[in-house]
Scaffold this active site. Structure first.
Site, PDB file in Angstrom:
ATOM      1  CG  HIS A 126     130.142  71.160  -1.290  1.00  0.00           C
ATOM      2  ND1 HIS A 126     131.390  70.584  -1.266  1.00  0.00           N
ATOM      3  CD2 HIS A 126     129.929  71.640  -0.029  1.00  0.00           C
ATOM      4  CE1 HIS A 126     131.913  70.688  -0.049  1.00  0.00           C
ATOM      5  NE2 HIS A 126     131.042  71.337   0.709  1.00  0.00           N
ATOM      6  CB  SER A 139     124.277  83.687 -31.456  1.00  0.00           C
ATOM      7  OG  SER A 139     124.266  82.654 -32.423  1.00  0.00           O
ATOM      8  CE  LYS A 179     123.336  81.384 -27.041  1.00  0.00           C
ATOM      9  NZ  LYS A 179     124.416  81.735 -26.134  1.00  0.00           N
ATOM     10  CD  GLU A 218     131.909  84.278 -23.079  1.00  0.00           C
ATOM     11  OE1 GLU A 218     132.336  84.823 -24.122  1.00  0.00           O
ATOM     12  OE2 GLU A 218     130.843  83.653 -23.035  1.00  0.00           O
TER      13      GLU A 218
END
Length: 467
Positions: A186, A316, A322, A329
């Site tokens: 959960h 980035s 980054k 993705e």
């Protein structure tokens, strides 16, 4: 086009201007002008059509329904076309997916190109697209036959990619089988688990998905060829289709079957529909796995940061240093596309009106798209993320030590309610679980240390890694 740039040919409707050097004929040219939108017909479909036409020519000769010299000329022309690379082959197959839903124009595109090339190679013969190349066939049975063939081909490429991902995950499962971390249910803290156990769940899901695909795949071996126009087999010579199936089985390495109900084969595409359902299930499992990994790798300072992911490219254009979970993705976006394709296939499979389904071209294109994007993103995910994935053991241990749900180990000794009070006290006061347990007076330090064995809580001895 000027007069020197085109030739004029006629079909049953009338004269048509065709580019002078094009191998196609009037029906292809009409389709090229009438349906100019959308993606081009996949070349996998064209190549499968060529193999089918070759098998038909050989079979018609063998059963005495085609003169041998014509059959040989058709085969020679097809072999030349099959030997072309994709760029060169595309030049004579310019039609779009959004055409007649039966694929008639692409069937005729193949018939016309093969006939014209055969006539060039053998000017002493007159080989006609309909009477010779399409002998004993109809678009209504050739296109669904090709649909199943290319679907099987696409699955043949997907299966090893999926097995490769399974193999890479198996390495991580074994490597981190005893690395303990916080479990979560959960989206909240739960009892301890090892990262290897967590990965074993991913493995089991993908192994089941691969099994589902392999179990369902044989339904695609049932070919519609021989049904001709409406399923009755009108104009197909006896024995022709069994010979076609035998030849295609050799070409593709699968046991294709033609002793099937042709009325079903033309108007229903149950095999495409049900197998794509397995692809949708695979996509759903991949989404879950990729989602887990990118969340567990989130950070590095403001997220979970339990996992370290490879830095494949700058993350980035403005934030130096980054690192983003780009392979995850890609997998999740591919999954979203597969979900959409499944909706398309479900709807189009329902649209068999009377003796014919006229959504064939878009249906198989959606199926091939799913296979292609899954194969590519699975391979990238395995090689560029999973292979380089490592655990941040110190962060896992830190979160585990700070977790309140390890209090579950105290329940058998002091009872559920008293254990709950200890967890609530620790949460409210911002103390450690140990401090709250000792403060409760229900547990001694010696008992706490004995009962609070994280590895024992994982039941590691009762669970075995996937072999």
């Amino acid at each position: 086009m000027s007069e020197v740039e085109y030739r004029i040919e006629s079909d049953t409707i009338g004269p048509v201007k065709i580019p002078k050097n094009a191998l196609w004929g009037p029906q292809t040219e009409r389709s090229r002008n009438n349906f100019p939108s959308g993606e081009l017909m996949p070349l996998a479909v064209i190549r499968a059509f060529l193999q089918l036409k070759k098998a038909a020519a050989v079979s018609n000769v063998e059963v005495g329904d085609e003169p041998q010299e014509k059959g040989q000329a058709i085969v020679e022309a097809i072999d030349q076309l099959l030997a072309l690379n994709d760029d060169d082959l595309r030049k004579d197959f310019p039609l779009h997916v959004l055409q007649t839903g039966s694929g008639t124009q692409s069937n005729m595109n193949v018939n016309e190109v093969v006939a014209n090339l055969a006539n060039k190679l053998h000017p002493e013969l007159t080989i006609l697209p309909n009477d010779d190349v399409n002998r004993g066939q109809s678009s209504n049975d050739t296109y669904p036959t090709v649909m199943n063939i290319v679907a099987v081909e696409a699955l043949d490429k997907l299966e090893p990619a999926l097995q490769h991902l399974i193999n890479e995950l198996k390495v991580k499962q074994d490597q981190y089988w005893t690395t303990v971390k916080v479990g979560r249910t959960h989206l909240q803290d739960a009892t301890p688990i090892t990262f290897g156990q967590e990965v074993s769940g991913y493995l089991a899901a993908l192994k089941h998905d691969l099994a589902y695909i392999k179990e369902l795949k044989p339904t695609l071996y049932e070919l519609a060829i021989g049904g001709t126009a409406v399923g009755t087999g009108l104009n197909a010579a006896p024995g022709m289709t069994s010979k076609i199936a035998a030849q295609l089985s050799v070409v593709y390495g699968h046991k294709f079957e033609v002793e099937t109900n042709k009325f079903w084969g033309l108007a229903h595409h149950s095999g495409i529909d049900v197998v794509h359902g397995a692809l949708k299930t695979l996509a759903a499992d991949l989404f879950k796995i990729a989602q887990d990994i990118r969340f567990l790798a989130s950070g590095p300072r403001a997220g979970y940061h339990e996992l370290n992911i490879p830095a494949n490219e700058p993350g980035s254009s403005i934030m130096p240093g980054k690192v983003n979970p780009t392979q995850a993705e890609a997998v999740t976006m591919a999954a979203a596309k597969v979900f959409g394709n499944d909706t398309t296939i479900t709807f189009t499979a329902s649209q068999g009106n009377f003796e014919m389904n006229v959504f064939k071209t878009v249906m198989i294109t959606a199926f091939l798209d799913s296979c292609d994007i899954l194969t590519g993103t699975i391979t990238g995910f395995a090689d560029k993320m999973i292979a380089g994935l490592t655990v941040n053991a110190s962060k896992m241990n830190e979160l585990l030590e700070d977790s309140l749900m390890t209090v579950t180990a105290l329940s058998p000794h002091i009872g559920y309610h008293d254990a709950a009070k200890i967890a609530q006290t620790a949460d409210q006061e911002g103390s450690t679980l140990k401090a709250a347990a000792l403060k409760s007076g229900k547990v001694t330090e010696e008992q706490y240390e004995a009962w609070m064995d994280y590895m024992q809580m994982t039941n590691i001895d009762r669970t075995k890694p996937e072999e």
